[in-house]
Enzyme design. Structure first.
Site, PDB file in Angstrom:
ATOM      1  N   ASP A 118       0.850  -1.192   0.000  1.00 45.99           N
ATOM      2  CA  ASP A 118       0.000   0.000   0.000  1.00 45.99           C
ATOM      3  C   ASP A 118       0.884   1.239   0.000  1.00 45.99           C
ATOM      4  O   ASP A 118       1.866   1.319   0.740  1.00 45.99           O
ATOM      5  CB  ASP A 118      -0.910   0.004   1.229  1.00 45.99           C
ATOM      6  CG  ASP A 118      -1.997   1.061   1.135  1.00 45.99           C
ATOM      7  OD1 ASP A 118      -2.549   1.235   0.035  1.00 45.99           O
ATOM      8  OD2 ASP A 118      -2.284   1.706   2.151  1.00 45.99           O
ATOM      9  N   HIS A 125      -3.858  14.264   0.595  1.00 46.50           N
ATOM     10  CA  HIS A 125      -4.034  13.418   1.774  1.00 46.50           C
ATOM     11  C   HIS A 125      -2.848  13.550   2.732  1.00 46.50           C
ATOM     12  O   HIS A 125      -3.023  13.724   3.947  1.00 46.50           O
ATOM     13  CB  HIS A 125      -4.195  11.963   1.342  1.00 46.50           C
ATOM     14  CG  HIS A 125      -4.241  10.979   2.473  1.00 46.50           C
ATOM     15  ND1 HIS A 125      -5.271  10.947   3.382  1.00 46.50           N
ATOM     16  CD2 HIS A 125      -3.363  10.005   2.841  1.00 46.50           C
ATOM     17  CE1 HIS A 125      -5.036   9.988   4.267  1.00 46.50           C
ATOM     18  NE2 HIS A 125      -3.887   9.407   3.967  1.00 46.50           N
ATOM     19  N   GLU A 192     -10.269   3.964   3.592  1.00 45.20           N
ATOM     20  CA  GLU A 192      -9.333   4.649   2.711  1.00 45.20           C
ATOM     21  C   GLU A 192      -9.754   4.338   1.285  1.00 45.20           C
ATOM     22  O   GLU A 192      -9.678   3.189   0.846  1.00 45.20           O
ATOM     23  CB  GLU A 192      -7.884   4.221   2.972  1.00 45.20           C
ATOM     24  CG  GLU A 192      -7.363   4.750   4.302  1.00 45.20           C
ATOM     25  CD  GLU A 192      -5.868   4.562   4.470  1.00 45.20           C
ATOM     26  OE1 GLU A 192      -5.257   3.833   3.656  1.00 45.20           O
ATOM     27  OE2 GLU A 192      -5.306   5.144   5.415  1.00 45.20           O
ATOM     28  N   GLU A 194      -9.232   3.977  -2.333  1.00 45.68           N
ATOM     29  CA  GLU A 194      -8.019   3.771  -3.115  1.00 45.68           C
ATOM     30  C   GLU A 194      -8.325   3.081  -4.438  1.00 45.68           C
ATOM     31  O   GLU A 194      -9.440   2.613  -4.679  1.00 45.68           O
ATOM     32  CB  GLU A 194      -7.011   2.920  -2.335  1.00 45.68           C
ATOM     33  CG  GLU A 194      -6.612   3.484  -0.984  1.00 45.68           C
ATOM     34  CD  GLU A 194      -5.411   2.760  -0.395  1.00 45.68           C
ATOM     35  OE1 GLU A 194      -4.614   2.176  -1.166  1.00 45.68           O
ATOM     36  OE2 GLU A 194      -5.268   2.782   0.839  1.00 45.68           O
ATOM     37  N   ASP A 226      -8.946   0.260   1.875  1.00 50.11           N
ATOM     38  CA  ASP A 226      -8.011  -0.242   2.867  1.00 50.11           C
ATOM     39  C   ASP A 226      -8.479   0.225   4.246  1.00 50.11           C
ATOM     40  O   ASP A 226      -8.065   1.270   4.740  1.00 50.11           O
ATOM     41  CB  ASP A 226      -6.601   0.258   2.563  1.00 50.11           C
ATOM     42  CG  ASP A 226      -5.542  -0.555   3.280  1.00 50.11           C
ATOM     43  OD1 ASP A 226      -5.801  -1.740   3.547  1.00 50.11           O
ATOM     44  OD2 ASP A 226      -4.463  -0.021   3.556  1.00 50.11           O
ATOM     45  N   ARG A 230      -7.821   3.634  13.247  1.00 48.48           N
ATOM     46  CA  ARG A 230      -6.918   4.755  13.503  1.00 48.48           C
ATOM     47  C   ARG A 230      -6.368   4.754  14.923  1.00 48.48           C
ATOM     48  O   ARG A 230      -5.225   5.169  15.155  1.00 48.48           O
ATOM     49  CB  ARG A 230      -7.648   6.080  13.227  1.00 48.48           C
ATOM     50  CG  ARG A 230      -8.166   6.247  11.811  1.00 48.48           C
ATOM     51  CD  ARG A 230      -7.058   6.293  10.793  1.00 48.48           C
ATOM     52  NE  ARG A 230      -7.592   6.561   9.451  1.00 48.48           N
ATOM     53  CZ  ARG A 230      -6.862   6.537   8.346  1.00 48.48           C
ATOM     54  NH1 ARG A 230      -5.568   6.232   8.413  1.00 48.48           N
ATOM     55  NH2 ARG A 230      -7.408   6.773   7.174  1.00 48.48           N
ATOM     56  N   GLN A 233      -3.728   1.973  15.130  1.00 51.69           N
ATOM     57  CA  GLN A 233      -2.592   2.398  14.316  1.00 51.69           C
ATOM     58  C   GLN A 233      -1.767   3.470  15.027  1.00 51.69           C
ATOM     59  O   GLN A 233      -0.525   3.437  15.012  1.00 51.69           O
ATOM     60  CB  GLN A 233      -3.095   2.923  12.965  1.00 51.69           C
ATOM     61  CG  GLN A 233      -1.994   3.344  12.009  1.00 51.69           C
ATOM     62  CD  GLN A 233      -2.541   3.876  10.691  1.00 51.69           C
ATOM     63  OE1 GLN A 233      -3.752   3.925  10.484  1.00 51.69           O
ATOM     64  NE2 GLN A 233      -1.662   4.273   9.799  1.00 51.69           N
ATOM     65  N   LYS A 246      -4.107  -2.001  10.221  1.00 50.09           N
ATOM     66  CA  LYS A 246      -4.406  -2.055   8.794  1.00 50.09           C
ATOM     67  C   LYS A 246      -4.619  -3.472   8.272  1.00 50.09           C
ATOM     68  O   LYS A 246      -5.239  -3.661   7.230  1.00 50.09           O
ATOM     69  CB  LYS A 246      -3.241  -1.439   8.006  1.00 50.09           C
ATOM     70  CG  LYS A 246      -2.879  -0.027   8.414  1.00 50.09           C
ATOM     71  CD  LYS A 246      -3.827   0.986   7.871  1.00 50.09           C
ATOM     72  CE  LYS A 246      -3.584   1.197   6.396  1.00 50.09           C
ATOM     73  NZ  LYS A 246      -4.426   2.278   5.857  1.00 50.09           N
ATOM     74  N   THR A 250      -8.763  -5.689   3.803  1.00 49.06           N
ATOM     75  CA  THR A 250      -8.657  -4.803   2.650  1.00 49.06           C
ATOM     76  C   THR A 250      -9.658  -5.315   1.624  1.00 49.06           C
ATOM     77  O   THR A 250      -9.574  -6.475   1.217  1.00 49.06           O
ATOM     78  CB  THR A 250      -7.240  -4.819   2.053  1.00 49.06           C
ATOM     79  OG1 THR A 250      -6.295  -4.374   3.027  1.00 49.06           O
ATOM     80  CG2 THR A 250      -7.155  -3.929   0.816  1.00 49.06           C
ATOM     81  N   GLU A 353      -9.948  12.549   7.415  1.00 47.15           N
ATOM     82  CA  GLU A 353      -9.869  13.888   6.827  1.00 47.15           C
ATOM     83  C   GLU A 353     -11.235  14.574   6.798  1.00 47.15           C
ATOM     84  O   GLU A 353     -11.337  15.768   7.070  1.00 47.15           O
ATOM     85  CB  GLU A 353      -9.323  13.794   5.403  1.00 47.15           C
ATOM     86  CG  GLU A 353      -7.900  13.268   5.303  1.00 47.15           C
ATOM     87  CD  GLU A 353      -7.568  12.903   3.879  1.00 47.15           C
ATOM     88  OE1 GLU A 353      -7.093  13.772   3.136  1.00 47.15           O
ATOM     89  OE2 GLU A 353      -7.809  11.731   3.498  1.00 47.15           O
TER      90      GLU A 353
END
Length: 404
Positions: A118, A125, A192, A194, A226, A230, A233, A246, A250, A353
Site C-alpha cells: 500500500d 491526503h 481509505e 483507493e 483499505d 486509527r 494504528q 491495517k 482490505t 480527513e
C-alpha cells in the site's frame, strides 16, 4: 433484454469488458472466469470452449491468475477475441446461452493475491494528515515525500472481495492522556478510498522494473478500500509503521478493468515540484495518471468524490520504486495507490480527513458520524472517461461493519 443489447451509454458496454470470477446459481461451489457486459456475465471459459478458442484453458480456470501470468501479448489477444465473441452476429446463437444475469450469480475474489503493498501517493491526503498530527512542522509533508513513493508491505491473506462483512478489529489503543494502553475493539474505524493495481507478469529477483515496462507487468486495476483502525494504528505505528491497525481487512471490487480499457482516461500527473532520480523521472514517458472519478457513500449517502487524477505518484512510478531494490514481482501481486484525496473538503478519501480527526462530525440522514459504527455500509464506486464520450465503469467495492 438480450445480453448483447446493452443500452447506449452503459458503462459496462463492449468498450469495457472487465474480468471477474463468479459462481452460477445452479453450481454455487464452482468458480468460473466471467466477463461483464451490461448487467450480464459471460462464462468466458465456456464461450472459449464452444467456439474452439485456443484460450479455453486460460479462461477455464477458477481464478484469473493463469490469464494474468500469460503476459501482455496474450492479454491483448484474449481481449480482441472476447470483443469479437460478443459483437460478431454469427456467434450469437452459441454465446447467448452462456450469459448469466448479474443478479443471479455470486461474485468471488477474482485472483489469488500474492503480495500486497500500500502506498501514500496523494499530496492532498499527506498534507492533511501532516497538518492534523504535526501542526507545528514547517512543512506538512515529511522530507522524503516528494522524492519517493512512500509505502508499506501489507497482508495479502485478508484481502477480500466486495460484499464481504468487515469485523470490527480489536487491539491495543492509548489516547495521549491515558496512563497506559487498554485492549478492546477499535473506536476509530475508518476507510481509505483507493485504487488497486493487479500485477500479471512476474519479474526476476534482482532485476528492477523500469518505468517504461509498467504495461508489460500490470494487467489492470480495481477499486480498493483499505480499512483502517486509527486508534490501534496511532499507538502501534512508531517506529515500524502500519501493522494490526491495517491488516485486518482490505476490500477490492469484484471486477478487474484491463489497462487497455482505460486508454482514454490517461492524463498527466500533477506538476513535479522536486527533481526526481532517474528511475522515477517520468518526464519523457507517456502520461502516467488516470482520470478516475470515485464516489464514497456511507449507508447510501454520498460523502465524498475524490479525483484520482490528482495523485502525485503514478502507478508506474510505484511499480518502479517497489522493485528498484531488486524485489521481485509475482503473478497476483496487488498494490494500492494510497488514499485518494482532492484539494476540496468534499474530495477527501477518508473519514479521518472528512471529520478532521473526529472534530467535525458528518451529518448523515441516519445520524452523525465521526468514525464508522457497527452496521454502517461503505461503498466506493467509480468511472473513467472512455472512447467517444462513453464512460468506463469500475464497479464498486462495498463492506458492512459488524461487531467482533
Amino acid at each position: 433484454m438480450p445480453p448483447f443489447d446493452v443500452p447506449e451509454g452503459d458503462p459496462f458496454g463492449v468498450h469495457n469488458l472487465p474480468y471477474g470470477v463468479f459462481s452460477p446459481a445452479d453450481a454455487p461451489s464452482e468458480r468460473r472466469v466471467g466477463v461483464r457486459l451490461g448487467d450480464h456475465v459471460l462464462d468466458a471459459g465456456a464461450a472459449a470452449r464452444a467456439l474452439g478458442s485456443p484460450y479455453a484453458e486460460l479462461l477455464g480456470r477458477p481464478t484469473l491468475n493463469a490469464l494474468l501470468g500469460a503476459g501482455s501479448t496474450t492479454w491483448s489477444d484474449v481481449r480482441r477475441a472476447l470483443t469479437g465473441w460478443v459483437t460478431v452476429p454469427s456467434h450469437r446463437d452459441v454465446i447467448q446461452p452462456l450469459f448469466h444475469s448479474l443478479s443471479s450469480v455470486t461474485l468471488r475474489l477474482p485472483f489469488e493475491v500474492a503480495d500486497y503493498v500500500d502506498f501514500y501517493a496523494s499530496e492532498n491526503h499527506a498534507r492533511n494528515v501532516g497538518r492534523m498530527f504535526r501542526p507545528d512542522a514547517a512543512d506538512s509533508l515529511t522530507p522524503n515525500w516528494k522524492h519517493l513513493p512512500i509505502g508499506y508491505h501489507g497482508r495479502s491473506g485478508t484481502v477480500v472481495v466486495s460484499g464481504t462483512d468487515v469485523v470490527r478489529p480489536a487491539g491495543q489503543r492509548k489516547a495521549p492522556t491515558d496512563p497506559a494502553p487498554v485492549f478492546g475493539p477499535s473506536v476509530r474505524l475508518d476507510i481509505e478510498a483507493e485504487v488497486g493495481f493487479v500485477v500479471g507478469t512476474p519479474s526476476r529477483m534482482g532485476e528492477p522494473v523500469a518505468l517504461g515496462d509498467y504495461r508489460e507487468h500490470v494487467f489492470g486495476l480495481c477499486l480498493l478500500n483499505d480499512w483502517s483502525a486509527r486508534d490501534i494504528q496511532a499507538w502501534e505505528y512508531v517506529p515500524l509503521g502500519p501493522f494490526l491497525g491495517k491488516s485486518f481487512a482490505t476490500s477490492v471490487s469484484a471486477w478487474i478493468t484491463p489497462l487497455e480499457a482505460l486508454e482514454d482516461a490517461r492524463v498527466a500527473p500533477p506538476e513535479r515540484t522536486h527533481p526526481l532520480l532517474p528511475y522515477l523521472d517520468d518526464s519523457a514517458e507517456e502520461p502516467g495518471g488516470y482520470d478516475l472519478r470515485i464516489s464514497v457513500s456511507v449507508n447510501g449517502h454520498v460523502v465524498s468524490e475524490p479525483p484520482f487524477s490528482t495523485m502525485y505518484w503514478t502507478a508506474a512510478q510505484q511499480l518502479a520504486h517497489m522493485t528498484v531494490n531488486g524485489a521481485s514481482l509475482r503473478t497476483g501481486d496487488l498494490y494500492g495507490s494510497g488514499t485518494v484525496s482532492g484539494p476540496e473538503e468534499r474530495q477527501r478519501g477518508s473519514l479521518l480527513e472528512l471529520t478532521w480527526n473526529g472534530r467535525d462530525a458528518l451529518e448523515l440522514p441516519d445520524g452523525k458520524r465521526t468514525f464508522l459504527e457497527d452496521g454502517d455500509v461503505v461503498t466506493l464506486s467509480a468511472w473513467a472517461p472512455g472512447p467517444g464520450g462513453a464512460r468506463v465503469g469500475l464497479g464498486e467495492v462495498t463492506g458492512r461493519i459488524v461487531a467482533g
